[in-house]
Scaffold this motif. Structure first.
Motif, PDB file in Angstrom:
ATOM      1  N   THR A 160     -68.351  28.458 -22.786  1.00 39.03           N
ATOM      2  CA  THR A 160     -68.738  27.959 -24.112  1.00 39.03           C
ATOM      3  C   THR A 160     -68.041  26.641 -24.426  1.00 39.03           C
ATOM      4  OG1 THR A 160     -67.056  29.402 -25.118  1.00 39.03           O
ATOM      5  CG2 THR A 160     -69.315  30.236 -25.018  1.00 39.03           C
ATOM      6  N   HIS A 163     -69.862  23.778 -22.525  1.00 33.01           N
ATOM      7  CA  HIS A 163     -71.133  23.408 -23.155  1.00 33.01           C
ATOM      8  C   HIS A 163     -70.966  23.015 -24.624  1.00 33.01           C
ATOM      9  CE1 HIS A 163     -74.032  24.331 -19.965  1.00 33.01           C
ATOM     10  NE2 HIS A 163     -73.333  25.418 -19.678  1.00 33.01           N
ATOM     11  N   ILE A 165     -70.411  24.929 -27.321  1.00 28.10           N
ATOM     12  CA  ILE A 165     -71.248  25.788 -28.155  1.00 28.10           C
ATOM     13  C   ILE A 165     -70.413  26.970 -28.643  1.00 28.10           C
ATOM     14  CG2 ILE A 165     -73.433  25.200 -27.026  1.00 28.10           C
ATOM     15  CD1 ILE A 165     -73.116  27.856 -25.428  1.00 28.10           C
ATOM     16  N   THR A 213     -82.932  30.614 -24.678  1.00 30.21           N
ATOM     17  CA  THR A 213     -82.161  29.461 -24.215  1.00 30.21           C
ATOM     18  C   THR A 213     -81.019  29.969 -23.347  1.00 30.21           C
ATOM     19  OG1 THR A 213     -82.688  28.214 -26.215  1.00 30.21           O
ATOM     20  CG2 THR A 213     -80.811  27.448 -24.932  1.00 30.21           C
ATOM     21  N   ILE A 214     -80.719  29.227 -22.285  1.00 25.53           N
ATOM     22  CA  ILE A 214     -79.649  29.619 -21.365  1.00 25.53           C
ATOM     23  C   ILE A 214     -78.634  28.491 -21.243  1.00 25.53           C
ATOM     24  CG2 ILE A 214     -80.930  28.804 -19.334  1.00 25.53           C
ATOM     25  CD1 ILE A 214     -79.654  31.129 -17.752  1.00 25.53           C
ATOM     26  N   TRP A 215     -77.358  28.883 -21.191  1.00 26.59           N
ATOM     27  CA  TRP A 215     -76.262  27.973 -20.870  1.00 26.59           C
ATOM     28  C   TRP A 215     -75.587  28.547 -19.632  1.00 26.59           C
ATOM     29  CZ3 TRP A 215     -77.644  29.457 -25.737  1.00 26.59           C
ATOM     30  CH2 TRP A 215     -77.960  28.448 -26.646  1.00 26.59           C
ATOM     31  N   TRP A 216     -75.681  27.857 -18.517  1.00 26.92           N
ATOM     32  CA  TRP A 216     -75.214  28.362 -17.219  1.00 26.92           C
ATOM     33  C   TRP A 216     -74.094  27.480 -16.697  1.00 26.92           C
ATOM     34  CZ3 TRP A 216     -75.475  25.908 -12.373  1.00 26.92           C
ATOM     35  CH2 TRP A 216     -75.267  26.732 -11.242  1.00 26.92           C
ATOM     36  N   GLY A 217     -73.130  28.101 -16.014  1.00 28.90           N
ATOM     37  CA  GLY A 217     -72.063  27.337 -15.399  1.00 28.90           C
ATOM     38  C   GLY A 217     -71.567  28.007 -14.143  1.00 28.90           C
ATOM     39  N   LEU A 227     -72.923  22.546 -14.540  1.00 28.89           N
ATOM     40  CA  LEU A 227     -73.473  23.085 -15.782  1.00 28.89           C
ATOM     41  C   LEU A 227     -74.954  22.747 -15.891  1.00 28.89           C
ATOM     42  CD1 LEU A 227     -70.671  21.861 -18.227  1.00 28.89           C
ATOM     43  CD2 LEU A 227     -70.838  24.131 -17.176  1.00 28.89           C
ATOM     44  N   ALA A 229     -78.196  23.646 -18.898  1.00 28.43           N
ATOM     45  CA  ALA A 229     -78.561  24.330 -20.142  1.00 28.43           C
ATOM     46  C   ALA A 229     -79.949  23.881 -20.570  1.00 28.43           C
ATOM     47  CB  ALA A 229     -77.550  24.023 -21.247  1.00 28.43           C
ATOM     48  N   GLY A 230     -80.629  24.768 -21.307  1.00 30.05           N
ATOM     49  CA  GLY A 230     -81.931  24.416 -21.854  1.00 30.05           C
ATOM     50  C   GLY A 230     -82.789  25.649 -22.058  1.00 30.05           C
ATOM     51  N   TYR A 257     -73.411  33.023 -17.376  1.00 29.31           N
ATOM     52  CA  TYR A 257     -74.305  32.334 -18.302  1.00 29.31           C
ATOM     53  C   TYR A 257     -74.438  33.108 -19.600  1.00 29.31           C
ATOM     54  CZ  TYR A 257     -77.718  35.409 -15.848  1.00 29.31           C
ATOM     55  OH  TYR A 257     -78.365  36.459 -15.252  1.00 29.31           O
TER      56      TYR A 257
END
Length: 261
Positions: A160, A163, A165, A213-217, A227, A229-230, A257
């Motif tokens: 987090t 990103h 967020i 929506t996904i935030w991946w790392g 990273l 995201a989208g 994620y």
């Protein structure tokens, strides 16, 4: 498994056993800057620090632990490496994991017996935090030891932060789960956001992607942190392709994620 270091050790009942104290130290996600002052103090107090080796494909992880010891201790004289047993994935999942944890406990005991025959304080450096999808506490219980736990920076908090967020919307719940459960059971009931760990790859493809929506790392906190995201329909394939390429390049991958709908 019967406790390997019974609690009555040194208490006058039966033959005296060396007194062993165990620290489980969270060290974050691979960045030496994530190691807390409390973790550094605990490392300095240890008579022995055990570092697991997970095979040649994951030698980077042992190297990072060794680097953390070198940065914060100045030398590796109290560091002992050992080969981590391999989990048998051919049978039922939970049975295989329990057998694996038994084997790891025996590996810990063998190194402790060899290196601290008169007793002492032993530390294990735990990736992230010992409380979050890590089995060190359960393995310690197999040894009959109640450890001192030093919390660490989790991969979820690094994700987090990377990103920029918040983990949750205002007053909204978050569920932390595994890729296996997401694939088998779908979106958890009552969750607005789902954090997914221990995914063998692409469990999010089992979901209806619209509105998600996904935030991946991957490799969070490491020099090769990656990273993406989208909206899930737009980036799902890019994540799958990137993950496969990174795994082929490095021989292993650790990723996490957050999904929100």
């Amino acid at each position: 498994m019967t406790a390997l270091f019974p609690p009555e050790r040194g208490a006058g009942r039966g033959p005296d056993r060396p007194k062993i104290a165990l620290d489980l130290i969270g060290i974050g996600t691979g960045n030496p800057d994530h190691v807390t002052l409390a973790a550094i103090r605990a490392m300095a107090e240890a008579d022995l620090i055990l570092l697991p080796r997970k095979g040649t494909d994951k030698s980077d992880l042992a190297d990072l632990r060794r680097q953390i010891c070198a940065v914060h201790l100045g030398d590796l004289s109290r560091v002992e490496e050992f080969d981590l047993p391999v989990r048998d994935a051919s049978g039922a999942y939970l049975d295989g994991v329990n057998d694996w944890h038994d084997a790891i406990a025996l590996s810990w005991k063998a190194r402790i017996d060899a290196c601290l025959p008169q007793g002492g304080r032993v530390a294990l450096l735990v990736w992230g935090d010992p409380s979050l999808y890590d089995s060190s506490l359960r393995i310690a219980a197999r040894l009959g030891l109640t450890p001192r736990v030093v919390p660490g920076v989790t991969s979820l908090s690094v994700l987090t932060a990377a990103h920029a967020i918040p983990l949750n919307d205002l007053g909204a719940p978050v569920v932390i789960t595994t890729g296996r459960r997401l694939r088998d059971a779908g979106w958890p009931d009552g969750a607005d956001a789902v954090a997914v760990m221990l995914d063998q790859g692409g469990a999010f493809t089992a979901l209806a992607p619209e509105g998600v929506t996904i935030w991946w790392g991957a490799y969070l906190g490491m020099p090769h942190e990656t990273l993406i995201a989208g909206p899930l329909p737009d980036v799902a394939q890019r994540i799958l392709d990137t993950r496969a390429a990174l795994r082929a390049q490095h021989g292993w991958i650790m990723d996490i994620y957050l999904l929100r709908r």
